[in-house]
Write a protein that holds these residues in place. Structure first.
Motif, PDB file in Angstrom:
ATOM      1  N   GLY A 168       4.935  -1.237 -12.163  1.00  0.00           N
ATOM      2  CA  GLY A 168       4.520   0.100 -11.730  1.00  0.00           C
ATOM      3  C   GLY A 168       3.456   0.051 -10.651  1.00  0.00           C
ATOM      4  N   VAL A 195     -14.303  10.820  -4.238  1.00  0.00           N
ATOM      5  CA  VAL A 195     -13.451   9.764  -4.820  1.00  0.00           C
ATOM      6  C   VAL A 195     -13.963   9.355  -6.201  1.00  0.00           C
ATOM      7  CG1 VAL A 195     -12.768   7.318  -4.575  1.00  0.00           C
ATOM      8  CG2 VAL A 195     -12.670   8.867  -2.597  1.00  0.00           C
ATOM      9  N   VAL A 229       0.854  -1.194   0.000  1.00  0.00           N
ATOM     10  CA  VAL A 229       0.000   0.000   0.000  1.00  0.00           C
ATOM     11  C   VAL A 229       0.892   1.248   0.000  1.00  0.00           C
ATOM     12  CG1 VAL A 229      -1.748   1.306   1.280  1.00  0.00           C
ATOM     13  CG2 VAL A 229      -1.834  -1.216   1.251  1.00  0.00           C
ATOM     14  N   THR A 230       0.584   2.175  -0.888  1.00  0.00           N
ATOM     15  CA  THR A 230       1.371   3.426  -0.912  1.00  0.00           C
ATOM     16  C   THR A 230       0.524   4.616  -0.464  1.00  0.00           C
ATOM     17  OG1 THR A 230       0.821   3.669  -3.264  1.00  0.00           O
ATOM     18  CG2 THR A 230       2.970   2.701  -2.742  1.00  0.00           C
ATOM     19  N   VAL A 268      -3.833   5.822   0.798  1.00  0.00           N
ATOM     20  CA  VAL A 268      -5.244   5.477   1.047  1.00  0.00           C
ATOM     21  C   VAL A 268      -6.027   6.780   1.059  1.00  0.00           C
ATOM     22  CG1 VAL A 268      -6.898   4.503   2.698  1.00  0.00           C
ATOM     23  CG2 VAL A 268      -4.608   3.475   2.467  1.00  0.00           C
ATOM     24  N   LYS A 301      -3.311   0.483   5.446  1.00  0.00           N
ATOM     25  CA  LYS A 301      -2.546   1.704   5.639  1.00  0.00           C
ATOM     26  C   LYS A 301      -1.228   1.582   4.874  1.00  0.00           C
ATOM     27  CE  LYS A 301      -0.708  -0.230   9.945  1.00  0.00           C
ATOM     28  NZ  LYS A 301      -1.034  -1.550   9.369  1.00  0.00           N
ATOM     29  N   PRO A 302      -0.632   2.729   4.509  1.00  0.00           N
ATOM     30  CA  PRO A 302       0.618   2.675   3.754  1.00  0.00           C
ATOM     31  C   PRO A 302       1.638   1.753   4.431  1.00  0.00           C
ATOM     32  CG  PRO A 302      -0.199   4.914   3.754  1.00  0.00           C
ATOM     33  CD  PRO A 302      -1.096   4.107   4.673  1.00  0.00           C
ATOM     34  N   GLY A 303       2.301   0.951   3.602  1.00  0.00           N
ATOM     35  CA  GLY A 303       3.315   0.012   4.092  1.00  0.00           C
ATOM     36  C   GLY A 303       2.790  -1.409   4.190  1.00  0.00           C
ATOM     37  N   ASP A 304       1.462  -1.553   4.273  1.00  0.00           N
ATOM     38  CA  ASP A 304       0.886  -2.913   4.359  1.00  0.00           C
ATOM     39  C   ASP A 304       1.191  -3.721   3.104  1.00  0.00           C
ATOM     40  OD1 ASP A 304      -0.204  -2.367   6.778  1.00  0.00           O
ATOM     41  OD2 ASP A 304      -2.292  -2.260   6.080  1.00  0.00           O
ATOM     42  N   LEU A 344     -10.148   5.109  -2.536  1.00  0.00           N
ATOM     43  CA  LEU A 344      -9.156   4.823  -3.576  1.00  0.00           C
ATOM     44  C   LEU A 344      -7.839   4.500  -2.882  1.00  0.00           C
ATOM     45  CD1 LEU A 344      -8.170   4.800  -6.569  1.00  0.00           C
ATOM     46  CD2 LEU A 344      -7.823   7.283  -6.359  1.00  0.00           C
ATOM     47  N   VAL A 345      -7.364   3.257  -3.105  1.00  0.00           N
ATOM     48  CA  VAL A 345      -6.121   2.821  -2.460  1.00  0.00           C
ATOM     49  C   VAL A 345      -5.100   2.534  -3.559  1.00  0.00           C
ATOM     50  CG1 VAL A 345      -5.073   1.130  -0.901  1.00  0.00           C
ATOM     51  CG2 VAL A 345      -7.470   1.774  -0.594  1.00  0.00           C
ATOM     52  N   LYS A 346      -3.853   3.001  -3.325  1.00  0.00           N
ATOM     53  CA  LYS A 346      -2.821   2.780  -4.338  1.00  0.00           C
ATOM     54  C   LYS A 346      -1.736   1.855  -3.782  1.00  0.00           C
ATOM     55  CE  LYS A 346      -3.861   6.626  -7.233  1.00  0.00           C
ATOM     56  NZ  LYS A 346      -3.371   7.850  -7.931  1.00  0.00           N
ATOM     57  N   PHE A 347      -1.128   1.128  -4.707  1.00  0.00           N
ATOM     58  CA  PHE A 347      -0.155   0.094  -4.328  1.00  0.00           C
ATOM     59  C   PHE A 347       1.052   0.174  -5.246  1.00  0.00           C
ATOM     60  CE2 PHE A 347      -3.424  -2.158  -1.950  1.00  0.00           C
ATOM     61  CZ  PHE A 347      -4.594  -1.819  -2.624  1.00  0.00           C
ATOM     62  N   GLN A 348       2.198  -0.277  -4.727  1.00  0.00           N
ATOM     63  CA  GLN A 348       3.352  -0.520  -5.582  1.00  0.00           C
ATOM     64  C   GLN A 348       3.457  -2.038  -5.727  1.00  0.00           C
ATOM     65  OE1 GLN A 348       5.322   1.656  -7.249  1.00  0.00           O
ATOM     66  NE2 GLN A 348       6.176  -0.210  -8.174  1.00  0.00           N
ATOM     67  N   MET A 374      -0.471   0.188  -8.928  1.00  0.00           N
ATOM     68  CA  MET A 374      -1.838  -0.320  -9.131  1.00  0.00           C
ATOM     69  C   MET A 374      -2.761   0.468  -8.220  1.00  0.00           C
ATOM     70  SD  MET A 374      -2.069  -2.981 -11.322  1.00  0.00           S
ATOM     71  CE  MET A 374      -3.479  -3.997 -10.862  1.00  0.00           C
ATOM     72  N   ALA A 375      -4.051   0.478  -8.565  1.00  0.00           N
ATOM     73  CA  ALA A 375      -5.035   1.169  -7.718  1.00  0.00           C
ATOM     74  C   ALA A 375      -6.257   0.288  -7.568  1.00  0.00           C
ATOM     75  CB  ALA A 375      -5.427   2.494  -8.356  1.00  0.00           C
ATOM     76  N   SER A 376      -6.906   0.383  -6.438  1.00  0.00           N
ATOM     77  CA  SER A 376      -8.152  -0.341  -6.194  1.00  0.00           C
ATOM     78  C   SER A 376      -9.181   0.640  -5.652  1.00  0.00           C
ATOM     79  CB  SER A 376      -7.933  -1.445  -5.155  1.00  0.00           C
ATOM     80  OG  SER A 376      -9.184  -2.021  -4.763  1.00  0.00           O
ATOM     81  N   VAL A 377     -10.412   0.509  -6.096  1.00  0.00           N
ATOM     82  CA  VAL A 377     -11.533   1.260  -5.505  1.00  0.00           C
ATOM     83  C   VAL A 377     -12.404   0.249  -4.792  1.00  0.00           C
ATOM     84  CG1 VAL A 377     -13.732   2.387  -6.059  1.00  0.00           C
ATOM     85  CG2 VAL A 377     -11.612   3.257  -7.050  1.00  0.00           C
TER      86      VAL A 377
END
Lengths: 69, 69, 69, 69, 69, 69
Positions: free
Chosen positions: B33, F21, A13-14, A16, B50-53, A24-28, B35-38
């Motif tokens: 690269g 969002v 997760v990068t 939230v 949360k970021p880092g998960d 909208l949650v973003k990930f690497q 990714m995003a999730s809604v």
């Protein structure tokens, strides 16, 4: 656990962004690996898809399901 | 061209399996690269994202749209 | 009326949360009955799905279409 | 495991039909419980959805993701 | 009947191709009318969408639900 | 560009509603043309779909992907 989805990516997760109903949650992506698409055979013929072709894969964020241990 | 989808991956076709109506196409992702999730804010709170998960992202192959130049 | 969807559940609205653009509506299912899933044959083989198996069925709320008389 | 999907049903496989690329699997729901739908607030107002209303919930089989221990 | 989907088109079946598990049905749209899309606000800003813009709308066939009287 | 989606409509943006969002964008279809649906063969038999039948096609707005030059 075994999942009935062909695409599984490990990611971190990068960011939230939480809205009133949706978020909208973003990930690497950590290990990209393989992806799969199911589409009509007609579309495959239309695109003339064959091994070696370079393509762009588009996925609406709503279709990405995060699962956390 | 600009697309109304948050997820865009560049990939190379590795195999094509054509059935009577549907086909299954596999790809090797070239540049993973971001990714995003809604999902619902409720789900985000449930998962405590949360970021880092680190998470697994599942995507059914039907939701992956290939585009070829 | 006949619908091109395999899954039809009768349910009662229990809560409605309206956001600026999207809304989250919850229901209590009255008659569960049968459910169906379409997935790749590859996934079925991967999971080794066979009659009698107990599974969890996950459905993102965005894919649930309410119809009201 | 925690899932980013609002709907989770426990079910038992009743039949498996494997095609060349796709498969249709049927289940008997064991514990129906609660369901959730995300739709536009406009749709909610159109349908006049409010607690106590009885509705039909339609879900295309492609959107049902089985997970097996 | 009232439906929780923003897009409703009246159409006439032009062809039906039945496969082992899935089928591809084609239609001629009779009254196109209005269409709606839900996407992230981020995507809208990315595309710079504003009234008067001409766009292409892509919809995978799996997401089209036919209903027959 | 070639797209792995069977449905492509040309349309003009008529309104844009941006939420925290998600956003709801409306279009007027310029050239309706042909539409396609993929559903289970079982559903096709259930509906008794055959050329000449008039149907309603329902599409949730989340499944409509706008692309802008």
């Amino acid at each position: 656990m075994k999942y009935g989805a062909r695409n599984k990516l490990t990611a971190k997760v990068t960011s939230v962004k939480k809205g009133d109903v949706m978020a909208l949650v973003k990930f690497q992506v950590i290990d990209p690996g393989e992806m799969a698409s199911v589409l009509t055979t007609e579309s495959v013929d239309d695109l003339g898809l064959k091994p070696g072709d370079e393509v762009q894969l588009f996925i609406k964020a709503i279709h990405v399901l995060p699962v956390k241990e």
